[in-house]
Design an enzyme around this catalytic site. Structure first.
Site, mmCIF file in Angstrom:
data_model
loop_
_atom_site.group_PDB
_atom_site.id
_atom_site.type_symbol
_atom_site.label_atom_id
_atom_site.label_comp_id
_atom_site.label_asym_id
_atom_site.label_seq_id
_atom_site.Cartn_x
_atom_site.Cartn_y
_atom_site.Cartn_z
ATOM 1 N N GLU A 1 4.921 -4.247 -0.736
ATOM 2 C CA GLU A 1 5.535 -3.068 -0.100
ATOM 3 C C GLU A 1 5.027 -1.773 -0.725
ATOM 4 O OE1 GLU A 1 7.459 -2.739 2.620
ATOM 5 O OE2 GLU A 1 6.970 -4.860 2.874
ATOM 6 N N ARG B 1 24.019 -13.705 -31.253
ATOM 7 C CA ARG B 1 23.013 -13.884 -32.293
ATOM 8 C C ARG B 1 23.350 -13.044 -33.516
ATOM 9 N NH1 ARG B 1 19.317 -17.620 -33.620
ATOM 10 N NH2 ARG B 1 17.442 -16.772 -34.580
ATOM 11 N N GLY C 1 4.165 -14.505 2.808
ATOM 12 C CA GLY C 1 5.123 -15.523 2.389
ATOM 13 C C GLY C 1 5.585 -16.340 3.578
ATOM 14 N N GLY D 1 12.654 -15.385 -30.510
ATOM 15 C CA GLY D 1 11.952 -16.594 -30.086
ATOM 16 C C GLY D 1 12.617 -17.284 -28.903
HETATM 17 C C1 LIG Z 1 4.241 -12.226 -4.209
HETATM 18 C C2 LIG Z 1 3.603 -11.452 -3.104
HETATM 19 C C3 LIG Z 1 4.106 -11.563 -1.828
HETATM 20 C C4 LIG Z 1 3.493 -10.893 -0.767
HETATM 21 N N1 LIG Z 1 3.981 -11.063 0.501
HETATM 22 C C5 LIG Z 1 3.295 -10.511 1.550
HETATM 23 C C6 LIG Z 1 3.703 -10.772 2.891
HETATM 24 O O1 LIG Z 1 4.693 -11.469 3.151
HETATM 25 N N2 LIG Z 1 2.968 -10.259 3.913
HETATM 26 C C7 LIG Z 1 1.867 -9.477 3.672
HETATM 27 O O2 LIG Z 1 1.233 -9.036 4.624
HETATM 28 N N3 LIG Z 1 1.462 -9.188 2.395
HETATM 29 C C8 LIG Z 1 2.146 -9.704 1.336
HETATM 30 N N4 LIG Z 1 1.728 -9.439 0.038
HETATM 31 C C9 LIG Z 1 0.560 -8.601 -0.195
HETATM 32 C C10 LIG Z 1 0.918 -7.221 -0.751
HETATM 33 O O3 LIG Z 1 1.506 -6.465 0.251
HETATM 34 C C11 LIG Z 1 -0.337 -6.554 -1.329
HETATM 35 O O4 LIG Z 1 -0.745 -7.299 -2.433
HETATM 36 C C12 LIG Z 1 -0.037 -5.124 -1.726
HETATM 37 O O5 LIG Z 1 0.035 -4.347 -0.586
HETATM 38 C C13 LIG Z 1 -1.077 -4.524 -2.694
HETATM 39 O O6 LIG Z 1 -2.305 -4.504 -2.092
HETATM 40 P P1 LIG Z 1 -3.595 -5.119 -2.789
HETATM 41 O O7 LIG Z 1 -3.226 -6.445 -3.292
HETATM 42 O O8 LIG Z 1 -4.680 -4.966 -1.822
HETATM 43 O O9 LIG Z 1 -3.867 -4.172 -4.030
HETATM 44 P P2 LIG Z 1 -5.131 -3.213 -4.192
HETATM 45 O O10 LIG Z 1 -4.986 -2.063 -3.263
HETATM 46 O O11 LIG Z 1 -6.369 -3.972 -4.163
HETATM 47 O O12 LIG Z 1 -4.862 -2.691 -5.668
HETATM 48 C C14 LIG Z 1 -5.739 -2.920 -6.777
HETATM 49 C C15 LIG Z 1 -5.698 -1.708 -7.684
HETATM 50 O O13 LIG Z 1 -6.289 -0.598 -7.006
HETATM 51 C C16 LIG Z 1 -5.461 0.528 -7.079
HETATM 52 N N5 LIG Z 1 -5.633 1.346 -5.870
HETATM 53 C C17 LIG Z 1 -5.779 0.924 -4.596
HETATM 54 N N6 LIG Z 1 -5.901 1.969 -3.784
HETATM 55 C C18 LIG Z 1 -5.850 3.084 -4.540
HETATM 56 C C19 LIG Z 1 -5.923 4.484 -4.278
HETATM 57 N N7 LIG Z 1 -6.092 4.943 -3.051
HETATM 58 N N8 LIG Z 1 -5.808 5.336 -5.315
HETATM 59 C C20 LIG Z 1 -5.641 4.882 -6.549
HETATM 60 N N9 LIG Z 1 -5.577 3.573 -6.867
HETATM 61 C C21 LIG Z 1 -5.682 2.687 -5.865
HETATM 62 C C22 LIG Z 1 -4.063 -0.021 -7.211
HETATM 63 O O14 LIG Z 1 -3.216 0.897 -7.854
HETATM 64 C C23 LIG Z 1 -4.294 -1.270 -8.056
HETATM 65 O O15 LIG Z 1 -4.269 -0.912 -9.413
HETATM 66 C C24 LIG Z 1 2.361 -10.080 -1.011
HETATM 67 C C25 LIG Z 1 1.875 -9.950 -2.321
HETATM 68 C C26 LIG Z 1 2.485 -10.615 -3.366
HETATM 69 C C27 LIG Z 1 1.923 -10.468 -4.749
HETATM 70 C C1 LIG Z 2 5.726 -19.686 -29.315
HETATM 71 C C2 LIG Z 2 6.402 -19.689 -30.653
HETATM 72 C C3 LIG Z 2 5.866 -20.437 -31.683
HETATM 73 C C4 LIG Z 2 6.489 -20.515 -32.919
HETATM 74 N N1 LIG Z 2 5.961 -21.308 -33.897
HETATM 75 C C5 LIG Z 2 6.654 -21.476 -35.063
HETATM 76 C C6 LIG Z 2 6.204 -22.385 -36.073
HETATM 77 O O1 LIG Z 2 5.154 -23.040 -35.909
HETATM 78 N N2 LIG Z 2 6.953 -22.556 -37.181
HETATM 79 C C7 LIG Z 2 8.113 -21.867 -37.375
HETATM 80 O O2 LIG Z 2 8.748 -22.058 -38.397
HETATM 81 N N3 LIG Z 2 8.562 -20.977 -36.457
HETATM 82 C C8 LIG Z 2 7.874 -20.764 -35.305
HETATM 83 N N4 LIG Z 2 8.337 -19.877 -34.353
HETATM 84 C C9 LIG Z 2 9.573 -19.128 -34.595
HETATM 85 C C10 LIG Z 2 9.329 -17.659 -34.883
HETATM 86 O O3 LIG Z 2 8.774 -17.520 -36.143
HETATM 87 C C11 LIG Z 2 10.632 -16.878 -34.735
HETATM 88 O O4 LIG Z 2 11.019 -16.934 -33.397
HETATM 89 C C12 LIG Z 2 10.447 -15.442 -35.163
HETATM 90 O O5 LIG Z 2 10.394 -15.394 -36.554
HETATM 91 C C13 LIG Z 2 11.555 -14.504 -34.674
HETATM 92 O O6 LIG Z 2 12.770 -14.892 -35.165
HETATM 93 P P1 LIG Z 2 14.019 -15.126 -34.216
HETATM 94 O O7 LIG Z 2 13.585 -15.939 -33.076
HETATM 95 O O8 LIG Z 2 15.088 -15.597 -35.089
HETATM 96 O O9 LIG Z 2 14.403 -13.684 -33.668
HETATM 97 P P2 LIG Z 2 15.749 -12.871 -34.036
HETATM 98 O O10 LIG Z 2 15.664 -12.410 -35.447
HETATM 99 O O11 LIG Z 2 16.931 -13.628 -33.625
HETATM 100 O O12 LIG Z 2 15.545 -11.613 -33.073
HETATM 101 C C14 LIG Z 2 16.432 -11.287 -32.010
HETATM 102 C C15 LIG Z 2 16.512 -9.767 -31.923
HETATM 103 O O13 LIG Z 2 17.164 -9.264 -33.071
HETATM 104 C C16 LIG Z 2 16.430 -8.214 -33.641
HETATM 105 N N5 LIG Z 2 16.637 -8.201 -35.091
HETATM 106 C C17 LIG Z 2 16.706 -9.265 -35.930
HETATM 107 N N6 LIG Z 2 16.909 -8.834 -37.177
HETATM 108 C C18 LIG Z 2 16.953 -7.484 -37.147
HETATM 109 C C19 LIG Z 2 17.136 -6.455 -38.131
HETATM 110 N N7 LIG Z 2 17.300 -6.759 -39.408
HETATM 111 N N8 LIG Z 2 17.123 -5.194 -37.726
HETATM 112 C C20 LIG Z 2 16.938 -4.881 -36.440
HETATM 113 N N9 LIG Z 2 16.771 -5.781 -35.474
HETATM 114 C C21 LIG Z 2 16.786 -7.083 -35.818
HETATM 115 C C22 LIG Z 2 14.998 -8.497 -33.261
HETATM 116 O O14 LIG Z 2 14.239 -7.300 -33.246
HETATM 117 C C23 LIG Z 2 15.149 -9.093 -31.880
HETATM 118 O O15 LIG Z 2 15.187 -8.043 -30.938
HETATM 119 C C24 LIG Z 2 7.692 -19.786 -33.129
HETATM 120 C C25 LIG Z 2 8.217 -19.009 -32.099
HETATM 121 C C26 LIG Z 2 7.592 -18.949 -30.867
HETATM 122 C C27 LIG Z 2 8.192 -18.127 -29.792
#
Ligand SMILES: Cc1cc2nc3c(=O)[nH]c(=O)nc-3n(C[C@H](O)[C@H](O)[C@H](O)COP(=O)(O)OP(=O)(O)OC[C@H]3O[C@@H](n4cnc5c(N)ncnc54)[C@H](O)[C@@H]3O)c2cc1C
Ligand SMILES: Cc1cc2nc3c(=O)[nH]c(=O)nc-3n(C[C@H](O)[C@H](O)[C@H](O)COP(=O)(O)OP(=O)(O)OC[C@H]3O[C@@H](n4cnc5c(N)ncnc54)[C@H](O)[C@@H]3O)c2cc1C
Ligand SMILES: [Ca+2]
Lengths: 664, 664
Positions: A424, A310, A177, A401
């Protein structure tokens, strides 16, 4: 509209003193006042506005971040802010920027790995930002495996210089970074080669850009690695790519605290123990855990407030519908996250203490607690960041939504947070380290080596292998001792089971590789125990304020019983609880949800976040969600005109069946 | 570089006929040829390039989507594509667009809810895209609770018109895709009011924009609701806001298939049963399940290929490091997702059959299977979309740091996918519906009403409550009957336990509300059983091709044993398995991972995705990851110049300590 508070009724319900809780959350009255003052300072300064952040194209977004960083520095100087205040200011600006790495990684690396002389030379420059630095470790080909880095730093005794070089494409630095467009300097990690021998990876201070015109120096190729997850999110940061074509630096820019190269090219270890370097790692990881509680609490604050605003279904006789926070499914998803925010806060606080403790011990050449501290910080970093990433997304879903809109704040919070699971230390790689430590601890039981700190429960292994839960009714699960023993027994038994299975392998390494997934589960169980036990310890302290401690007890119960339910297979499988006792825990959990419900809004108010920091219409303090959502929609660039840009070229010919001749 | 294949060795390892597997995955030879041909057609046409998609500002992104939609329509006409081919073309363009709603919701609503006469009038216009329509149901204040919609359609017998009106801010339509900037028409859901009486929600065809100049018609306020999660992602869609100020439409624009309003304003039910409307819902949900398998398989394809390319740690004697796909933790996270992709594919295929079956029955006035079909599609929609959303993010994490780059394809895939958990029924609300169905089924056991279809196992409730697993060694878990009985017993017992707990409540509704979280768990268990059982049924078919069936068996084992392990608490808690049998399942799971490993790359090759469709550097077919990542970085706008835009204003004054006088 001014002064409206749609959540006033909710706030009246609170059965505890919110102001006192704010102090518990902040950590101390000092910390409360500090965060309160600085967060408001930022919120009230239009120079730090977040307006439009998710709509800006990359270049404008980035430029605006540069502006904010300069402006922040200006304010820091004008207001003569202390280092603590300046750090808070940067936190509340709430936008990833090159300064995070300068202050958070570059300077600590100089301090941790530089000699006194090097620190004298470089730190004043860095403190005044006359140079800007980053931390260049990861390469295109190597991240987790730091020992595999390919960049070379070859000593040339003729000129008393190191030649920094990128021998392959995969050796290009990639991810640091602040590297791409801003840093003038970097701590570059490279293989130290002298006298034809490779001494492994070491840090070097390398200048990358001219301090005059900012041009990359000869031999330095540097740039930004491109768009990352999310709209604004981490795209305000110039994570960079960097390669070297035989770039020469003076010998004294090798960071020489623990090892040196002499003028003659001889490699020597200093008498300062390598372990000292681990102190920094403990520090960085504790701050990541504390950031986890911040991120989790922000998401939870948004989802909790919106869930009270809500209403959906359940209207009777034309009355108001049910607040969705009153649905048990909503509570079962939300309240454990609220509890996690508090739990992570307290374990983060404890880690700060651990860091001080480790530092003092290191100073006294006592390395005995280091393996435990190392395992515990690695595991907690992994546990809390994974849970927080998942938790933020769950909070988004809890908002239905509307959570999918950037104006909810949750998409940005998620996108900017998730890399914490990777940087890290990849979270799985870290848990494997914890597992190694657990297996080692078990193998040493009975050798007289007493397990210390967070692993000391293993000293009671015989008891923990045999005991059974004595819970008879749901309320018994409120006893801290009942919960603690359950988590200890579960963790101990899972580790012992792994150790037994490992012993069946001739080759231990092969066994470890084969059983890795089980080992990670054991490590997670151990880390969850740490969080639970530190929370319980916290509750043993004197906590003032009407009803405050009671609320914290409810949250502690929710945190632990929710985990118990989620991982019931572990608790049942190891035979510590019966399935009846498992159901009782679940009954108690439901009862705790009901106790928490009237306090929910006040418990998130206690985080004391400004609307600026939350940056979420759904999470507004006043609950005035709908008019503000409606208002915000019209700011989208698409709404600048009634007719879409492209109508004449693409929509009209479609409607008019004139595509045949259209230019597309 | 051309023609290089870094994954060639992996491909050689496959123990099965990949071409035959491609046909299994596609569903039939016809479907394979169709998808193969159309996906390549899109991939090879520069008009459908995805280049730069994550970097475009909203307006440009949207305009480009308009262009692609028009261009697609042009190609569809030029190439005389069938409807099936045209649908595929739109799928492979792979960008949310107003056309999705026009074809996927507007036209089906007309067909499902319009009278024959209405269909005759409107469908030809829609088919030729002389009008563009969307589906306007959700409002700012109501989504899940459709019955709570506030928009009104009041009949005025004087003019024989309906007056469409938005009485409150919260009654504004909010979310409909295609509404904001493109649609000329909408099916608007509104409360039908006639003769002073409210007859509840009905659909109406409403024109929104002029067909000449595209201006919103008088009384219509319409716009885009603003930025959503992710960079490109769903922001190519104009999800819209819409409010009406007494907009008048002719009476015959009420969709009148199941109920009508006469000229005199009398409300009449037609003789067509309301249930017919459910047919459409089954159709829409089955297509969501099949999309889940698409999205999951894309993510898995990327993560699997990259996991074979990526090497980290484990180099011995200077040799190559270990491919991360060889780590058991990586396998334990990745392979169950690969198995899920196949499992969802097959259950989606079966749902297609179910849809046909339901349609035929409805035509014959047989509504007996409808409740079961309804519960099962609701549950499967919820189960598969939740698992897929989580699975995509897990795949991203499996790619380490590089997964966080947009060029990995995974952030976009996630951001564009997650709303599937919310639209067409919030996933928790849907599982509560399943739970209701389960409780009803149980309450009717013994009344002579025999449970049918996916719930028929409840007919064997007595056996299922008593039986115990007879697994004695790990391999016993390979027997489909052993797995099936385990999932049946678990599901049955969880449902029965809920029913028992419910019966303790005086008020059933209160009980249901209080136990909702447990009920959702029972519903999930039931749905997982459906997926497992449909997969097992699939394996009973004749599946040609060397080794193909064996691979599918391995995947089926992984899918079910992974779930068994993950939900071990259920299986143990209900007493069906012992903890020993649980461990044996886990041992078998590990063994299956080893069997799968050499086939992993070929199993994702079998999806037959073009690099264009995947749009992921990490998932490239040829595995040529590093050079292409490096190349792509330089395309970021920030890299247009060596010196950052903003250097002179913000960085230089900082470095030169000249901020005091700087304008920031
Ligand atoms: C937003 C961001 C900011 C960053 N900033 C910095 C920075 O400022 N400076 C810097 O130097 N780096 C930076 N990094 C890099 C970061 O430190 C590395 O991405 C991180 O260490 C993970 O290493 P990798 O990407 O090589 O993952 P990998 O090691 O390639 O991981 C890939 C997969 O392999 C698995 N894996 C790897 N080794 C093993 C093992 N021995 N056993 C089991 N599974 C394994 C992992 O679990 C993972 O699922 C940044 C990364 C991000 C995303
Ligand atoms: C990308 C996207 C595209 C969409 N496209 C369309 C479209 O083309 N046309 C259209 O008409 N709509 C569209 N929608 C709207 C979508 O159908 C609604 O967002 C969806 O039906 C969920 O309703 P809500 O947002 O009111 O959620 P809410 O009902 O407000 O949900 C909020 C929380 O309350 C909880 N909850 C609600 N009721 C209950 C209950 N009875 N018991 C327990 N938990 C409850 C839910 O689990 C949730 O955690 C779109 C939405 C998105 C995100
Ligand atoms: Ca953008």
């Amino acid at each position: 509209m001014e002064g409206v508070d749609y959540l006033a009724d909710e706030r009246k319900k609170a059965g505890f003193d919110v102001d006192e809780m704010k102090i518990v959350w902040a950590g101390s009255r000092h910390d409360f006042e500090l965060t309160d003052r600085i967060s408001k300072l930022v919120a009230n300064d239009p120079g730090f506005s977040k307006e439009g952040r998710t709509m800006l194209p990359r270049k404008e977004l980035f430029k605006n971040t540069l502006r904010k960083a300069a402006y922040a520095w200006k304010r820091i100087i004008e207001l003569r802010l202390s280092q603590e205040e300046a750090t808070m200011l940067r936190r509340y600006i709430d936008e990833p920027a090159f300064t995070d790495l300068h202050w958070g990684m570059f300077i600590p690396a100089l301090k941790g790995q530089g000699t006194d002389k090097q620190q004298e030379k470089w730190l004043p420059l860095a403190y005044k930002m006359q140079i800007i630095g980053c931390y260049a470790q990861t390469e295109l080909g190597h991240g987790s495996n730091v020992q595999g880095l390919e960049t070379t730093a070859t000593f040339d005794p003729q000129t008393d210089e190191f030649v920094i070089h990128s021998p392959t494409l995969t050796s290009s630095k990639w991810w640091p970074g602040g590297l791409g467009k801003v840093s003038t300097h970097a701590v570059v990690y490279a293989r130290l080669i002298t006298d034809g021998k490779d001494y492994g990876v070491n840090g070097f201070i390398v200048q990358l850009r001219s301090l005059e015109d900012h041009k990359p120096l000869p031999g330095v190729t540097v740039g930004d690695i491109g768009m990352k997850f999310g709209n604004g999110a981490y795209n305000s940061m110039d994570n960079g790519v960097l390669s070297f074509d035989h770039v020469r630096i003076p010998r004294d820019q090798m960071l020489m605290r623990v090892s040196q190269v002499t003028k003659e090219g001889k490699y020597v270890q200093s008498d300062i123990p390598r372990q000292l370097l681990y102190g920094t790692m403990v520090y960085v990881r504790q701050s990541i855990v504390s950031d986890a509680s911040l991120a989790m609490s922000r998401a939870v604050c948004i989802a909790t407030r919106y869930s009270a605003v809500r209403r959906q279904f359940g209207s009777q006789n034309g009355g108001q519908e049910t607040q969705v926070i009153d649905y048990k499914t909503q509570q079962n998803r939300l309240f454990p996250l609220l509890a996690s925010a508090y739990a992570f806060r307290f374990v983060g606080e404890w880690l700060k203490w651990l860091y001080t403790d480790v530092t003092q011990r290191l100073a006294a050449n006592d390395f005995s607690t280091l393996p435990e501290a190392h395992a515990c910080t690695a595991g907690l970093k992994s546990l809390t960041t994974s849970a927080t990433a998942d938790g933020i997304e769950e909070c988004r879903k809890l908002c239905g939504g509307h959570g999918y809109l950037c104006s909810s704040g949750l998409p940005e919070l998620f996108a900017v947070y998730v890399p914490a699971c990777t940087y890290e230390g990849d979270n799985v790689v870290l848990q494997l380290q914890v597992a190694r430590f657990l297996m080692k601890t078990i193998s040493q039981l009975g050798t007289g080596k007493k397990p210390v700190g967070t692993i000391s429960y293993m000293g009671r292994i015989e008891h923990l292998m045999q005991c059974r839960s004595d819970v008879k009714q749901a309320e018994d699960w409120l006893k801290p001792s009942a919960v603690l023993e359950a988590f200890e027994a579960r963790s101990a038994r899972m580790s012992v089971a792994c150790a037994k299975n490992l012993s069946k392998f001739e080759n231990q390494e092969e066994g470890f590789a084969e059983l890795a997934a089980d080992l990670v589960e054991a490590a997670v169980a151990h880390c969850q125990l740490i969080v639970v036990s530190k929370y319980i310890e916290k509750l043993q302290q004197n906590i003032p304020g009407k009803g405050v401690k009671q609320q914290l007890e409810v949250l502690c119960g929710i945190y632990s019983l929710f985990l118990l339910h989620k991982h019931q297979g572990d608790f049942l499988g190891t035979g510590y609880i019966t399935s009846k006792q498992g159901s009782l825990a679940n009954d108690q959990l439901r009862a705790l949800y009901s106790q928490l419900r009237p306090n929910a809004i006040s418990l998130v108010d206690a985080f004391n976040y400004t609307d600026h920091y939350l940056d979420s219409i759904l999470g507004r303090y006043d609950g005035n969600v709908y008019p503000k959502l409606y208002e915000a929609a019209w700011k989208d660039p698409l709404n600048k005109s009634d007719i879409a840009d492209g109508f004449h070229e693409y929509i009209r010919p479609l409607l008019k069946q004139q595509l045949r001749t259209a230019k597309l």
